[in-house]
Design a protein around this motif. Structure first.
Motif, PDB file in Angstrom:
ATOM      1  N   ILE A 167       7.146 -24.006 -42.583  1.00 20.69           N
ATOM      2  CA  ILE A 167       7.992 -23.266 -41.635  1.00 20.69           C
ATOM      3  C   ILE A 167       7.182 -22.149 -40.978  1.00 20.69           C
ATOM      4  O   ILE A 167       7.245 -21.936 -39.761  1.00 20.69           O
ATOM      5  N   ILE A 168       6.387 -21.455 -41.794  1.00 22.90           N
ATOM      6  CA  ILE A 168       5.577 -20.354 -41.267  1.00 22.90           C
ATOM      7  C   ILE A 168       4.516 -20.869 -40.298  1.00 22.90           C
ATOM      8  O   ILE A 168       4.183 -20.222 -39.314  1.00 22.90           O
ATOM      9  N   ALA A 169       4.011 -22.074 -40.584  1.00 26.62           N
ATOM     10  CA  ALA A 169       2.898 -22.606 -39.787  1.00 26.62           C
ATOM     11  C   ALA A 169       3.339 -23.196 -38.449  1.00 26.62           C
ATOM     12  O   ALA A 169       2.500 -23.485 -37.600  1.00 26.62           O
ATOM     13  N   THR A 170       4.641 -23.400 -38.270  1.00 29.49           N
ATOM     14  CA  THR A 170       5.079 -24.058 -37.032  1.00 29.49           C
ATOM     15  C   THR A 170       5.942 -23.142 -36.164  1.00 29.49           C
ATOM     16  O   THR A 170       6.604 -22.243 -36.669  1.00 29.49           O
ATOM     17  N   ASP A 171       5.919 -23.407 -34.878  1.00 30.91           N
ATOM     18  CA  ASP A 171       6.767 -22.656 -33.953  1.00 30.91           C
ATOM     19  C   ASP A 171       8.061 -23.383 -33.669  1.00 30.91           C
ATOM     20  O   ASP A 171       8.961 -22.859 -33.023  1.00 30.91           O
ATOM     21  N   GLU A 172       8.139 -24.623 -34.140  1.00 27.38           N
ATOM     22  CA  GLU A 172       9.312 -25.445 -33.841  1.00 27.38           C
ATOM     23  C   GLU A 172      10.575 -24.904 -34.494  1.00 27.38           C
ATOM     24  O   GLU A 172      10.526 -24.312 -35.563  1.00 27.38           O
ATOM     25  N   ASN A 173      11.688 -25.181 -33.854  1.00 24.24           N
ATOM     26  CA  ASN A 173      12.968 -24.761 -34.406  1.00 24.24           C
ATOM     27  C   ASN A 173      13.532 -25.828 -35.353  1.00 24.24           C
ATOM     28  O   ASN A 173      14.393 -25.539 -36.179  1.00 24.24           O
ATOM     29  N   SER A 174      13.024 -27.043 -35.246  1.00 24.40           N
ATOM     30  CA  SER A 174      13.505 -28.112 -36.128  1.00 24.40           C
ATOM     31  C   SER A 174      12.831 -28.011 -37.497  1.00 24.40           C
ATOM     32  O   SER A 174      11.641 -27.723 -37.605  1.00 24.40           O
ATOM     33  N   LEU A 175      13.626 -28.259 -38.548  1.00 24.88           N
ATOM     34  CA  LEU A 175      13.061 -28.222 -39.905  1.00 24.88           C
ATOM     35  C   LEU A 175      12.654 -29.611 -40.376  1.00 24.88           C
ATOM     36  O   LEU A 175      12.171 -29.775 -41.492  1.00 24.88           O
ATOM     37  N   LYS A 176      12.845 -30.599 -39.487  1.00 29.39           N
ATOM     38  CA  LYS A 176      12.622 -31.979 -39.921  1.00 29.39           C
ATOM     39  C   LYS A 176      11.177 -32.212 -40.372  1.00 29.39           C
ATOM     40  O   LYS A 176      10.938 -32.759 -41.443  1.00 29.39           O
ATOM     41  N   SER A 177      10.246 -31.746 -39.566  1.00 30.11           N
ATOM     42  CA  SER A 177       8.854 -31.970 -39.917  1.00 30.11           C
ATOM     43  C   SER A 177       8.410 -31.142 -41.141  1.00 30.11           C
ATOM     44  O   SER A 177       7.804 -31.684 -42.071  1.00 30.11           O
ATOM     45  N   PRO A 178       8.741 -29.835 -41.200  1.00 33.89           N
ATOM     46  CA  PRO A 178       8.407 -29.067 -42.417  1.00 33.89           C
ATOM     47  C   PRO A 178       9.018 -29.663 -43.682  1.00 33.89           C
ATOM     48  O   PRO A 178       8.334 -29.795 -44.706  1.00 33.89           O
ATOM     49  N   ALA A 179      10.291 -30.055 -43.607  1.00 33.11           N
ATOM     50  CA  ALA A 179      10.965 -30.589 -44.801  1.00 33.11           C
ATOM     51  C   ALA A 179      10.415 -31.959 -45.171  1.00 33.11           C
ATOM     52  O   ALA A 179      10.243 -32.270 -46.356  1.00 33.11           O
ATOM     53  N   SER A 180      10.103 -32.778 -44.173  1.00 31.00           N
ATOM     54  CA  SER A 180       9.544 -34.105 -44.463  1.00 31.00           C
ATOM     55  C   SER A 180       8.189 -33.984 -45.137  1.00 31.00           C
ATOM     56  O   SER A 180       7.885 -34.711 -46.089  1.00 31.00           O
ATOM     57  N   THR A 181       7.366 -33.066 -44.631  1.00 26.68           N
ATOM     58  CA  THR A 181       6.046 -32.849 -45.230  1.00 26.68           C
ATOM     59  C   THR A 181       6.188 -32.379 -46.677  1.00 26.68           C
ATOM     60  O   THR A 181       5.496 -32.870 -47.576  1.00 26.68           O
ATOM     61  N   ALA A 182       7.105 -31.426 -46.896  1.00 28.57           N
ATOM     62  CA  ALA A 182       7.297 -30.897 -48.249  1.00 28.57           C
ATOM     63  C   ALA A 182       7.769 -31.997 -49.195  1.00 28.57           C
ATOM     64  O   ALA A 182       7.264 -32.135 -50.318  1.00 28.57           O
ATOM     65  N   TYR A 183       8.710 -32.796 -48.734  1.00 31.14           N
ATOM     66  CA  TYR A 183       9.223 -33.881 -49.582  1.00 31.14           C
ATOM     67  C   TYR A 183       8.130 -34.916 -49.853  1.00 31.14           C
ATOM     68  O   TYR A 183       7.954 -35.353 -51.003  1.00 31.14           O
TER      69      TYR A 183
END
Ligand code: 1PW
Length: 217
Positions: free
Chosen positions: A130-146
């Protein structure tokens, strides 16, 4: 009152993990957690399980699709909280399971600890992303974490269900609003959690290895 700490779950999480990680380094001059220093460095189950329970509201904020993840996490943390009423440290809890020969048995404290540790790790990676991205969507951060933390341990059906849930995540702005934080304050708290939880997670991994239990099951 809006500024009340009760309305700031992220702050509570960060503080609890900061204090847990400080307790690891106490009495450990070399800061080198070999199995020898592990023996002299204990982690109490009560503050640990309490810190883990503070993370539950965060899972709740991730929306209806993650109800199952939340329920699974809460049930396992509750088991550790319950255990902490009669067992003082993580080590003692694991030793008890080893003695009863039930480490890998479904529902064992040690098995639940390993799952809860993964939950903490997933939140850590999620915050990093989340900190590394400017995007408002959490899809990519959450997918990476999972993908990084849980996917290797889940079967196809669970992975598919989680992937479907990624489309129903709140946006970052919605999440921050639920957590009662703004962009800047959230980043500060997330950074505290990232550093502190990494130390706690490393400690738990070393604990599993020191008892030859492995962490890939
Ligand atoms: C924060 C970004 C959003 C990603 C959420 C990912 C959620 C991952 C957890 C889903 C768990 C729900 C399905 C339950 C799986 C259980 O089989 C499994 N539990 C875990 C935490 O992996 C194993 O539990 P068991 O067999 O030891 O009771």
């Amino acid at each position: 009152m809006a500024a009340d700490d009760n309305n700031k779950p992220l702050r509570k999480i960060a503080e609890a993990f900061k204090s847990l990680s400080n307790s690891i380094n106490k009495d450990d001059d070399t800061n080198n957690t070999t199995s020898e220093t592990l023996d002299s460095c204990t982690m109490e189950l009560a503050p640990f399980s309490n810190a883990c329970s503070l993370v539950s509201p965060l899972f709740r904020c991730l929306g209806i699709a993650f109800r199952f993840a939340e329920m699974d996490y809460v049930a396992k943390v509750d088991d550790l909280v319950e255990a902490s009423k009669s067992i003082s440290t993580l080590q003692a809890m694991m030793d008890g399971d080893i003695e009863s020969n039930c480490v890998r048995k479904g529902g064992s404290h040690t098995r639940n600890l390993l799952r809860v540790k993964r939950g903490l790790d997933m939140v850590r990676v999620l915050f990093e992303q989340i900190i590394a991205t400017d995007e408002n969507s959490l899809k990519s951060p959450a997918s990476t974490a999972y993908a990084q933390v849980f996917a290797p341990h889940h079967n196809w059906a669970i992975r598919k269900a989680v992937a479907a849930g990624m489309y129903a995540l709140p946006t970052k702005a919605q999440l921050l609003m639920k957590l009662n934080e703004d962009e800047v304050s959230a980043r500060t708290q997330m950074q505290i959690y990232i550093g502190a939880s990494a130390a706690v997670i490393l400690y738990i991994d070393k604990l599993f290895h020191s008892k030859d239990l492995g962490i890939d099951w």
